[in-house]
Design a protein around this motif. Structure first.
Motif, PDB file in Angstrom:
ATOM      1  N   SER A  16      50.655  36.826  30.530  1.00 19.00           N
ATOM      2  CA  SER A  16      49.364  36.840  31.298  1.00 19.00           C
ATOM      3  C   SER A  16      49.336  35.010  32.246  1.00 19.00           C
ATOM      4  CB  SER A  16      48.238  36.812  30.758  1.00 19.00           C
ATOM      5  OG  SER A  16      47.609  38.154  30.662  1.00 19.00           O
ATOM      6  N   ARG A  17      49.545  35.479  33.394  1.00 18.32           N
ATOM      7  CA  ARG A  17      49.044  34.640  34.336  1.00 18.32           C
ATOM      8  C   ARG A  17      47.994  34.643  35.266  1.00 18.32           C
ATOM      9  NH1 ARG A  17      55.305  33.523  36.218  1.00 18.32           N
ATOM     10  NH2 ARG A  17      56.102  33.325  33.939  1.00 18.32           N
ATOM     11  N   GLY A  18      47.085  34.144  34.341  1.00 21.11           N
ATOM     12  CA  GLY A  18      45.628  34.137  34.910  1.00 21.11           C
ATOM     13  C   GLY A  18      44.640  35.848  34.748  1.00 21.11           C
ATOM     14  N   SER A  19      44.468  36.515  35.393  1.00 24.02           N
ATOM     15  CA  SER A  19      44.022  37.791  35.115  1.00 24.02           C
ATOM     16  C   SER A  19      44.951  38.641  35.804  1.00 24.02           C
ATOM     17  CB  SER A  19      42.910  37.667  35.792  1.00 24.02           C
ATOM     18  OG  SER A  19      42.964  37.736  37.526  1.00 24.02           O
ATOM     19  N   LYS A  20      46.011  38.216  35.932  1.00 26.58           N
ATOM     20  CA  LYS A  20      47.416  39.643  36.569  1.00 26.58           C
ATOM     21  C   LYS A  20      48.344  39.588  35.377  1.00 26.58           C
ATOM     22  CE  LYS A  20      48.252  41.108  39.951  1.00 26.58           C
ATOM     23  NZ  LYS A  20      48.680  41.140  41.664  1.00 26.58           N
ATOM     24  N   ALA A  21      48.978  40.419  34.035  1.00 27.94           N
ATOM     25  CA  ALA A  21      49.452  40.743  33.408  1.00 27.94           C
ATOM     26  C   ALA A  21      51.103  40.743  34.767  1.00 27.94           C
ATOM     27  CB  ALA A  21      49.408  42.000  32.156  1.00 27.94           C
ATOM     28  N   GLU A  22      52.054  40.925  32.940  1.00 24.76           N
ATOM     29  CA  GLU A  22      53.594  40.598  34.081  1.00 24.76           C
ATOM     30  C   GLU A  22      54.261  41.549  33.314  1.00 24.76           C
ATOM     31  OE1 GLU A  22      55.281  37.090  35.954  1.00 24.76           O
ATOM     32  OE2 GLU A  22      53.455  36.511  37.016  1.00 24.76           O
ATOM     33  N   ALA A  23      55.534  42.370  33.665  1.00 24.83           N
ATOM     34  CA  ALA A  23      55.813  43.224  32.921  1.00 24.83           C
ATOM     35  C   ALA A  23      57.233  43.347  33.786  1.00 24.83           C
ATOM     36  CB  ALA A  23      54.841  44.280  32.037  1.00 24.83           C
ATOM     37  N   GLN A  24      58.478  43.353  32.651  1.00 26.85           N
ATOM     38  CA  GLN A  24      59.675  44.012  32.738  1.00 26.85           C
ATOM     39  C   GLN A  24      60.056  45.675  32.416  1.00 26.85           C
ATOM     40  OE1 GLN A  24      62.198  41.499  35.193  1.00 26.85           O
ATOM     41  NE2 GLN A  24      60.322  40.550  34.880  1.00 26.85           N
ATOM     42  N   VAL A  25      59.872  46.207  34.008  1.00 25.87           N
ATOM     43  CA  VAL A  25      60.440  48.165  33.862  1.00 25.87           C
ATOM     44  C   VAL A  25      61.617  48.361  33.823  1.00 25.87           C
ATOM     45  CG1 VAL A  25      59.625  50.258  33.940  1.00 25.87           C
ATOM     46  CG2 VAL A  25      57.927  47.803  33.404  1.00 25.87           C
ATOM     47  N   VAL A  26      62.436  49.103  33.448  1.00 21.62           N
ATOM     48  CA  VAL A  26      63.797  49.762  33.240  1.00 21.62           C
ATOM     49  C   VAL A  26      63.217  50.908  33.612  1.00 21.62           C
ATOM     50  CG1 VAL A  26      65.861  49.585  32.481  1.00 21.62           C
ATOM     51  CG2 VAL A  26      64.801  48.169  32.238  1.00 21.62           C
ATOM     52  N   MET A  27      63.883  51.337  34.800  1.00 18.73           N
ATOM     53  CA  MET A  27      64.069  52.664  34.650  1.00 18.73           C
ATOM     54  C   MET A  27      65.023  53.585  35.222  1.00 18.73           C
ATOM     55  SD  MET A  27      62.137  54.664  38.421  1.00 18.73           S
ATOM     56  CE  MET A  27      62.235  54.004  39.372  1.00 18.73           C
ATOM     57  N   MET A  28      64.964  54.278  34.085  1.00 21.98           N
ATOM     58  CA  MET A  28      66.546  54.988  33.770  1.00 21.98           C
ATOM     59  C   MET A  28      66.550  57.310  34.188  1.00 21.98           C
ATOM     60  SD  MET A  28      68.283  52.933  30.830  1.00 21.98           S
ATOM     61  CE  MET A  28      68.807  51.168  30.781  1.00 21.98           C
ATOM     62  N   GLY A  29      67.741  57.342  33.943  1.00 23.82           N
ATOM     63  CA  GLY A  29      67.602  58.512  33.728  1.00 23.82           C
ATOM     64  C   GLY A  29      69.297  59.571  34.659  1.00 23.82           C
ATOM     65  N   LEU A  30      69.431  60.639  34.082  1.00 23.98           N
ATOM     66  CA  LEU A  30      70.870  60.952  34.959  1.00 23.98           C
ATOM     67  C   LEU A  30      71.115  60.735  36.474  1.00 23.98           C
ATOM     68  CD1 LEU A  30      71.606  63.575  32.359  1.00 23.98           C
ATOM     69  CD2 LEU A  30      72.567  61.570  31.896  1.00 23.98           C
ATOM     70  N   ASP A  31      72.150  60.552  37.061  1.00 24.20           N
ATOM     71  CA  ASP A  31      72.731  60.689  38.042  1.00 24.20           C
ATOM     72  C   ASP A  31      71.246  61.824  39.154  1.00 24.20           C
ATOM     73  OD1 ASP A  31      74.586  62.467  37.100  1.00 24.20           O
ATOM     74  OD2 ASP A  31      75.155  62.591  38.415  1.00 24.20           O
ATOM     75  N   SER A  32      71.428  62.506  39.603  1.00 25.87           N
ATOM     76  CA  SER A  32      70.526  62.701  40.900  1.00 25.87           C
ATOM     77  C   SER A  32      68.822  63.194  40.419  1.00 25.87           C
ATOM     78  CB  SER A  32      71.736  63.864  40.786  1.00 25.87           C
ATOM     79  OG  SER A  32      72.339  63.882  41.938  1.00 25.87           O
ATOM     80  N   ALA A  33      68.468  62.206  39.428  1.00 24.95           N
ATOM     81  CA  ALA A  33      66.880  62.863  38.616  1.00 24.95           C
ATOM     82  C   ALA A  33      66.157  62.057  39.955  1.00 24.95           C
ATOM     83  CB  ALA A  33      67.112  61.868  37.052  1.00 24.95           C
ATOM     84  N   GLY A  34      66.177  61.127  40.921  1.00 19.24           N
ATOM     85  CA  GLY A  34      65.232  61.348  41.731  1.00 19.24           C
ATOM     86  C   GLY A  34      64.485  59.637  40.905  1.00 19.24           C
ATOM     87  N   LYS A  35      65.223  58.833  40.812  1.00 19.05           N
ATOM     88  CA  LYS A  35      64.585  57.462  40.185  1.00 19.05           C
ATOM     89  C   LYS A  35      64.266  56.573  41.283  1.00 19.05           C
ATOM     90  CE  LYS A  35      68.222  56.839  37.502  1.00 19.05           C
ATOM     91  NZ  LYS A  35      69.152  57.886  38.283  1.00 19.05           N
ATOM     92  N   THR A  36      66.018  56.607  42.527  1.00 13.90           N
ATOM     93  CA  THR A  36      65.694  55.514  43.384  1.00 13.90           C
ATOM     94  C   THR A  36      64.524  56.338  44.389  1.00 13.90           C
ATOM     95  OG1 THR A  36      67.157  55.095  43.582  1.00 13.90           O
ATOM     96  CG2 THR A  36      67.015  54.487  45.901  1.00 13.90           C
TER      97      THR A  36
END
Length: 180
Positions: free
Chosen positions: A6-26
């Motif tokens: 938390s920095r002030g009232s806002k939390a920060e997070a690192q999120v990784v998005m994975m999956g096989l090719d052509s799953a629609g991640k982007t």
């Protein structure tokens, strides 16, 4: 990468998005950012985008390419991950076992102990898409007992389910401490 803080009232997070090719991640990433559907090319490497989630959470979302030759480097992106978003193509029944095997390999990383997982069953708008119940049963998601996880249906094309997915992600991030 980082950790939920938390920095002030806002939390920060690192999120990784994975999956096989052509799953629609982007496509999912850009739809979550509020863009119209954009034509994408296979991601070589990764995309990194900031994203605001409900509950005053500022995310840095890492969209990692899913082609077979890139999966060996997935483990290089896991350190400091606060949550994993794993994207499945709900219409690609033949590759579900491969998708689950790749997810289990990611979760076997020491960096992933206790990291919450949001599994997104993408392409739900498509004819022949497997239901959430079918996906859960075929993947055996109940075996993910060492972490908090949730399965959500969505469509990167229509945006259906994405607000709920972001809410789930926020909820999983808040429970992050209890998962560790």
């Amino acid at each position: 990468m980082g950790s939920v803080n938390s920095r002030g009232s806002k939390a920060e997070a690192q999120v990784v998005m994975m999956g096989l090719d052509s799953a629609g991640k982007t496509t999912l990433l850009y739809k979550m950012k509020g863009h119209q559907v954009v034509e994408t090319l296979p991601t070589v490497g990764f995309n990194v985008e900031p994203l605001e989630a409900p509950g005053h959470v500022s995310l840095t979302l890492w969209d990692i390419g899913g082609q077979t030759q890139l999966r060996a480097s997935w483990k290089d992106h896991l350190e400091g991950t606060d949550a994993l978003v794993y994207v499945l193509d709900s219409t690609d029944e033949a590759r579900l076992p491969e998708a689950m095997a790749e997810l289990m390999e990611v979760l076997d990383s020491p960096c992933m102990v206790g990291v919450p997982v949001l599994v997104l069953a993408n392409k739900q708008e498509a004819p022949g898409a497997l239901s959430l119940l079918e996906i859960r049963d075929r993947l055996g998601l109940e075996q993910l007992q060492d972490c908090c996880w949730e399965l959500r249906a969505c469509s990167a094309l229509t945006g259906a389910g994405l607000p709920e997915a972001l809410q789930s992600l926020g909820k999983l991030l808040k429970s992050h401490r209890s998962c560790r």
